[in-house]
Design an enzyme around this catalytic site. Sequence first.
Site, PDB file in Angstrom:
ATOM      1  N   GLU A 165       0.797  -1.229   0.000  1.00  0.00           N
ATOM      2  CA  GLU A 165       0.000   0.000   0.000  1.00  0.00           C
ATOM      3  C   GLU A 165       0.832   1.284   0.000  1.00  0.00           C
ATOM      4  OE1 GLU A 165      -3.121  -0.253   2.969  1.00  0.00           O
ATOM      5  OE2 GLU A 165      -4.200  -1.703   1.745  1.00  0.00           O
ATOM      6  N   GLU A 367      -5.140  -8.642  -0.136  1.00  0.00           N
ATOM      7  CA  GLU A 367      -5.915  -8.358   1.088  1.00  0.00           C
ATOM      8  C   GLU A 367      -7.366  -8.098   0.727  1.00  0.00           C
ATOM      9  OE1 GLU A 367      -4.667  -5.327   3.933  1.00  0.00           O
ATOM     10  OE2 GLU A 367      -2.569  -5.884   3.579  1.00  0.00           O
TER      11      GLU A 367
HETATM   12  C1  BG6 Z   1      -4.758  -2.543   4.980  1.00  0.00           C
HETATM   13  C2  BG6 Z   1      -3.382  -2.709   5.567  1.00  0.00           C
HETATM   14  O1  BG6 Z   1      -4.880  -1.288   4.445  1.00  0.00           O
HETATM   15  O2  BG6 Z   1      -5.840  -2.591   5.842  1.00  0.00           O
HETATM   16  C3  BG6 Z   1      -3.339  -3.571   6.841  1.00  0.00           C
HETATM   17  O3  BG6 Z   1      -2.487  -3.220   4.619  1.00  0.00           O
HETATM   18  C4  BG6 Z   1      -4.515  -3.197   7.716  1.00  0.00           C
HETATM   19  O4  BG6 Z   1      -2.098  -3.391   7.453  1.00  0.00           O
HETATM   20  C5  BG6 Z   1      -5.804  -3.460   6.946  1.00  0.00           C
HETATM   21  O5  BG6 Z   1      -4.526  -3.875   8.935  1.00  0.00           O
HETATM   22  C6  BG6 Z   1      -7.067  -3.241   7.744  1.00  0.00           C
HETATM   23  O6  BG6 Z   1      -7.093  -1.955   8.286  1.00  0.00           O
HETATM   24  P1  BG6 Z   1      -7.282  -1.712   9.840  1.00  0.00           P
HETATM   25  O7  BG6 Z   1      -7.149  -0.242  10.027  1.00  0.00           O
HETATM   26  O8  BG6 Z   1      -8.630  -2.204  10.194  1.00  0.00           O
HETATM   27  O9  BG6 Z   1      -6.215  -2.479  10.522  1.00  0.00           O
END
Ligand code: BG6
Length: 466
Positions: A165, A367
Site C-alpha cells: 500500500e 488483502e
Molecule cells: C490494509 C493494511 O490497508 O488494511 C493492513 O495493509 C490493515 O495493514 C488493513 O490492517 C485493515 O485496516 P485496519 O485499520 O482495520 O487495521
Amino acid sequence: MFHNQLKPFREDFLWGASTSAYQVEGAYQEDGKGMSVQDLHESPEGITDFKVASDHYHHMKEDVALMSELGLKAYRFSIAWTRILPDGDGEVNEKGLMFYESLIDELNKRKIEPIVTMYHFDLPLALHERGGWANRDTVDAFEKYARILFQRFGKKVRYWLTMNEQNVMINHPNAMNPGRIPTKKELYQQCHHMFVASAKATLLCHEMCPDAKIGPAPNIVAIYPETCSPSDAIAADNWESIRCWLYYDVAVYGRYTPLVWAYLEEKGYTPEMMDGDLELLAKAKPDYLGLNYYATATVSAPKNDGTDCQARNGDQQVMVGEEGVYRAAKNPYLKQTAYGWLIDPIGLRVTLRRVYDRYHLPILITENGLGTKDVLTEDGKVHDPYRIEYLENHFQQAQLAVSDGVDLIGYCPWALMDLVSTHQGYGKRYGFVYVNREEDDMKDLKRIKKDSFYWYQDVIKKNYCS
Ligand code: BG6
C-alpha cells in the site's frame, strides 16, 4: 454481463491468507530486532500497541500447523526490515534471517506457497530519523535489504511483493510518520523514492532469482462518480488516477500517469528526480499485480471553496477529498461495517476488470476481509456468520471477474488470524483464527478456530464457493 456458465478458479489457484510482521509477530525487541516507526506509534487511549501483538514470533510452528489444517495453498506475510537490518542499512542480524528462514521452510514443508511482502509500513526508525523516504539514501538501504533477502531466500520463495500500500502511505501518512506529518510536496518526493526503490528491487529479483515473480501491492479500488453528471465523472477520474493508477502505471509502464503529472505540476508537488530514474522505472517490469481491496469510494465534483477536504466519519486520521480535485460523497447503495467501512463485493469485480483491462497482468488479491468485533462464547467457539457472508459474496464476485476474462491467480483474505488492527487493536478482528487476548490483558493467546475457518477450509477443498 450475465454468464450462463461461470469459469472455475484455476487449478493452481492460490487460496491464501495474509498478515503483516508488526501486526502479528510481537517480540518487538527480541533477538536483535531494531525499532521501526510502528514501535513509536501512539495508539489511541485503551488500544493496544504492537509489542506483543498475536505473539506469532513465539507461536510460529503452531500457526503454520493451523494454516496447513486450513488447507492454505499460500501464506502472505511480511518480513520486518528491522529484524534483518536493525538500523536499516548497517549490520545484518542473523537471528532475524533465521526466524524467517524457519517460517519459510515450515511453509514449504507443508506445501504452502510463501508470498513475501518486503515492506509493510514498518520503516526502520534509524532511517526515519535520517529523513526516511524523503532521503534518497533510503533507496540504497532498501536495495541492500532486498539483496540480502534474495540471497538468503531466493531459492525458497517464488512470490515477492515489494511494498504494501504505497498509495496509503502517501495519502494517509499519519501512522508511518511519527513526529511530524510531511507536506504533500514531501510525500510525493517520498513516493518517487519508493518507486525507484521498488524498481531496483524488481530488477534485482529478476537478476538474482530468475524463477521468482515480483510485483507491487497497492490498495486499489474503483472510484464511482456520485451521479451521472459529467463533472462528477471528471472528479472520479481525477481521484482514481491519483489514488490508484499512478501506483500501477509507474510500476508497469515506468511512467507517471499524465493526468497525475499535470496535477503534481498544478499543485507544485513534482518530485526531484535523478538522471536515469525514468530509464530505471521503465526497465523494471512486475510479473504480476498484488491488489488490496476493501471497498470502492464514491466522489463528486469539487466545489473549490475551502470545504472539499473533510475527515472521514469524523476521524481526523483519515482525511478525504482534496480542494479543487474531488469531494467524498455517500453511496446510498452500500451497507457498512460497524466501523463505517463500506461493503461492496460487486465493486471488487469492477475493480478487477478495470485493473486487468489496463495492465493485462495476472492479479493476486493480497488483502480483503471484514474487520469487526468477535465474541468467544462460553463453549469456546467463535460464531462469525457475518464474516462468512462477507467473504462468500466477495469470492463470488471474484469468480464472476474470472468469468469476465480476468487472470486472477489467487486470493489472500486479511487475515489468517486476529492481529492488531491499525487503529482499533483487538476490538476489530479479521482472522479465521481467534487469538485469545484483549487490548491490555494478554490472557493465554490461545488460537481458536472460528466458524469461518471451517467454511474456508471447505472452499479451498472444493476450489469453489457456492
Ligand atoms: C490494509 C493494511 O490497508 O488494511 C493492513 O495493509 C490493515 O495493514 C488493513 O490492517 C485493515 O485496516 P485496519 O485499520 O482495520 O487495521
